[in-house]
Design a protein around this motif. Structure first.
Motif, PDB file in Angstrom:
ATOM      1  N   LYS A 204     103.262  48.935   3.688  1.00 16.50           N
ATOM      2  CA  LYS A 204     102.200  47.752   3.910  1.00 16.50           C
ATOM      3  C   LYS A 204     102.427  46.790   2.490  1.00 16.50           C
ATOM      4  O   LYS A 204     102.515  45.680   2.544  1.00 16.50           O
ATOM      5  CB  LYS A 204     100.803  47.805   3.821  1.00 16.50           C
ATOM      6  N   ILE A 205     102.449  47.382   1.363  1.00 18.97           N
ATOM      7  CA  ILE A 205     102.762  46.895  -0.128  1.00 18.97           C
ATOM      8  C   ILE A 205     103.789  46.122  -0.150  1.00 18.97           C
ATOM      9  O   ILE A 205     103.920  45.054  -0.299  1.00 18.97           O
ATOM     10  CB  ILE A 205     102.320  47.712  -1.041  1.00 18.97           C
ATOM     11  N   GLU A 206     105.155  46.855   0.164  1.00 21.84           N
ATOM     12  CA  GLU A 206     106.253  46.346  -0.048  1.00 21.84           C
ATOM     13  C   GLU A 206     107.285  47.351   0.661  1.00 21.84           C
ATOM     14  O   GLU A 206     107.154  48.600   0.540  1.00 21.84           O
ATOM     15  CB  GLU A 206     106.576  45.929  -1.529  1.00 21.84           C
ATOM     16  N   ALA A 207     108.451  46.705   0.917  1.00 24.12           N
ATOM     17  CA  ALA A 207     109.576  47.633   1.577  1.00 24.12           C
ATOM     18  C   ALA A 207     110.404  48.425   0.229  1.00 24.12           C
ATOM     19  O   ALA A 207     110.251  47.941  -0.907  1.00 24.12           O
ATOM     20  CB  ALA A 207     110.793  46.556   1.994  1.00 24.12           C
ATOM     21  N   PRO A 208     110.791  49.631   0.490  1.00 24.12           N
ATOM     22  CA  PRO A 208     111.457  50.243  -0.850  1.00 24.12           C
ATOM     23  C   PRO A 208     112.373  49.293  -1.274  1.00 24.12           C
ATOM     24  O   PRO A 208     113.290  48.562  -0.530  1.00 24.12           O
ATOM     25  CB  PRO A 208     111.800  51.557  -0.013  1.00 24.12           C
ATOM     26  N   GLN A 209     112.806  49.370  -2.725  1.00 19.91           N
ATOM     27  CA  GLN A 209     113.761  48.447  -3.103  1.00 19.91           C
ATOM     28  C   GLN A 209     115.074  48.894  -3.002  1.00 19.91           C
ATOM     29  O   GLN A 209     116.106  48.031  -3.069  1.00 19.91           O
ATOM     30  CB  GLN A 209     113.581  48.431  -4.582  1.00 19.91           C
TER      31      GLN A 209
ATOM     32  N   GLY B 131      95.890  68.025   7.919  1.00 20.15           N
ATOM     33  CA  GLY B 131      95.283  67.130   6.944  1.00 20.15           C
ATOM     34  C   GLY B 131      96.413  66.611   5.886  1.00 20.15           C
ATOM     35  O   GLY B 131      96.434  65.560   5.495  1.00 20.15           O
ATOM     36  N   GLY B 132      97.122  67.480   5.344  1.00 23.37           N
ATOM     37  CA  GLY B 132      98.069  67.106   4.406  1.00 23.37           C
ATOM     38  C   GLY B 132      99.116  66.421   5.058  1.00 23.37           C
ATOM     39  O   GLY B 132      99.676  65.395   4.544  1.00 23.37           O
ATOM     40  N   THR B 133      99.620  66.788   6.350  1.00 22.39           N
ATOM     41  CA  THR B 133     100.577  65.822   7.066  1.00 22.39           C
ATOM     42  C   THR B 133     100.160  64.349   7.076  1.00 22.39           C
ATOM     43  O   THR B 133     100.815  63.531   6.787  1.00 22.39           O
ATOM     44  CB  THR B 133     101.024  66.400   8.362  1.00 22.39           C
ATOM     45  N   LYS B 134      98.904  64.300   7.764  1.00 20.33           N
ATOM     46  CA  LYS B 134      98.324  62.995   7.861  1.00 20.33           C
ATOM     47  C   LYS B 134      98.217  62.177   6.734  1.00 20.33           C
ATOM     48  O   LYS B 134      98.313  61.049   6.571  1.00 20.33           O
ATOM     49  CB  LYS B 134      96.725  63.261   8.582  1.00 20.33           C
ATOM     50  N   THR B 135      97.784  62.660   5.740  1.00 19.58           N
ATOM     51  CA  THR B 135      97.659  62.291   4.206  1.00 19.58           C
ATOM     52  C   THR B 135      99.195  61.394   3.789  1.00 19.58           C
ATOM     53  O   THR B 135      99.225  60.625   3.523  1.00 19.58           O
ATOM     54  CB  THR B 135      97.249  63.177   3.255  1.00 19.58           C
ATOM     55  N   LEU B 136     100.165  62.314   4.242  1.00 20.58           N
ATOM     56  CA  LEU B 136     101.587  61.922   3.645  1.00 20.58           C
ATOM     57  C   LEU B 136     101.850  60.915   4.245  1.00 20.58           C
ATOM     58  O   LEU B 136     102.369  60.049   4.157  1.00 20.58           O
ATOM     59  CB  LEU B 136     102.425  63.168   3.758  1.00 20.58           C
ATOM     60  N   LEU B 137     101.275  60.988   5.787  1.00 18.66           N
ATOM     61  CA  LEU B 137     101.941  59.521   6.707  1.00 18.66           C
ATOM     62  C   LEU B 137     100.968  58.281   6.224  1.00 18.66           C
ATOM     63  O   LEU B 137     101.389  57.027   6.356  1.00 18.66           O
ATOM     64  CB  LEU B 137     101.627  60.011   8.091  1.00 18.66           C
ATOM     65  N   GLU B 138      99.839  58.537   5.727  1.00 14.69           N
ATOM     66  CA  GLU B 138      99.167  57.548   5.375  1.00 14.69           C
ATOM     67  C   GLU B 138      99.399  56.894   4.137  1.00 14.69           C
ATOM     68  O   GLU B 138      99.688  55.714   3.993  1.00 14.69           O
ATOM     69  CB  GLU B 138      97.608  57.939   4.951  1.00 14.69           C
ATOM     70  N   SER B 139     100.080  57.561   2.999  1.00 16.51           N
ATOM     71  CA  SER B 139     100.816  57.404   1.902  1.00 16.51           C
ATOM     72  C   SER B 139     102.006  56.354   2.373  1.00 16.51           C
ATOM     73  O   SER B 139     102.311  55.322   1.710  1.00 16.51           O
ATOM     74  CB  SER B 139     101.066  58.258   1.192  1.00 16.51           C
ATOM     75  N   ILE B 140     103.054  56.994   3.250  1.00 18.89           N
ATOM     76  CA  ILE B 140     104.032  56.003   3.559  1.00 18.89           C
ATOM     77  C   ILE B 140     103.636  54.795   4.215  1.00 18.89           C
ATOM     78  O   ILE B 140     104.194  53.901   3.844  1.00 18.89           O
ATOM     79  CB  ILE B 140     104.863  56.814   4.609  1.00 18.89           C
ATOM     80  N   VAL B 141     102.542  54.765   5.279  1.00 25.99           N
ATOM     81  CA  VAL B 141     102.473  53.374   5.921  1.00 25.99           C
ATOM     82  C   VAL B 141     101.824  52.560   4.628  1.00 25.99           C
ATOM     83  O   VAL B 141     101.961  51.202   4.637  1.00 25.99           O
ATOM     84  CB  VAL B 141     101.068  53.767   6.785  1.00 25.99           C
ATOM     85  N   ARG B 142     101.005  52.978   3.830  1.00 30.17           N
ATOM     86  CA  ARG B 142     100.346  52.358   2.785  1.00 30.17           C
ATOM     87  C   ARG B 142     101.383  51.570   1.864  1.00 30.17           C
ATOM     88  O   ARG B 142     101.332  50.598   1.495  1.00 30.17           O
ATOM     89  CB  ARG B 142      99.347  53.326   1.805  1.00 30.17           C
TER      90      ARG B 142
END
Length: 102
Positions: free
Chosen positions: A18-23, A4-15
């Motif tokens: 989606k918003i914007e590329a790292p600066q 669950g923790g791994t999946k949550t981290l991957l979800e946060s990266i994908v989110r």
């Protein structure tokens, strides 16, 4: 870390993708490091374990989450490659596929 923790981290990266590329390079590297850690954890969680109570003749213990992880890991690797190339679109596509497989 747990599934669950791994999946949550991957979800946060994908989110975030989606918003914007790292600066800058530091932001990209921070996200790459998180994905590498997730991939390492996924690899460890997907490894078969031996049931010690059955001795030498034991069979591997079945872990249903391992099947999900094994289906998702190739996409995490491709996501990581795309992130190293600073290819946000490809990284996002593989990240979304990863989440569907998990």
């Amino acid at each position: 870390m747990w599934y669950g923790g791994t999946k949550t981290l991957l979800e946060s990266i994908v989110r975030r993708l989606k918003i914007e590329a790292p600066q800058d390079d530091a932001e990209w590297q921070a996200q790459i490091d998180v994905v590498q850690d997730c991939l390492r954890e996924m690899s460890e969680m997907s490894e078969p374990t031996i049931n010690p109570s059955k001795g030498v003749a034991s069979r591997y213990v079945y872990r249903p989450v391992a099947d999900k992880l094994n289906r998702a890991m190739p996409h995490v690797r491709l996501m990581l490659t795309a992130m190293r190339d600073r290819d946000r679109t490809t990284a996002l596509a593989h990240g979304e596929t990863t989440l569907r497989r998990l």
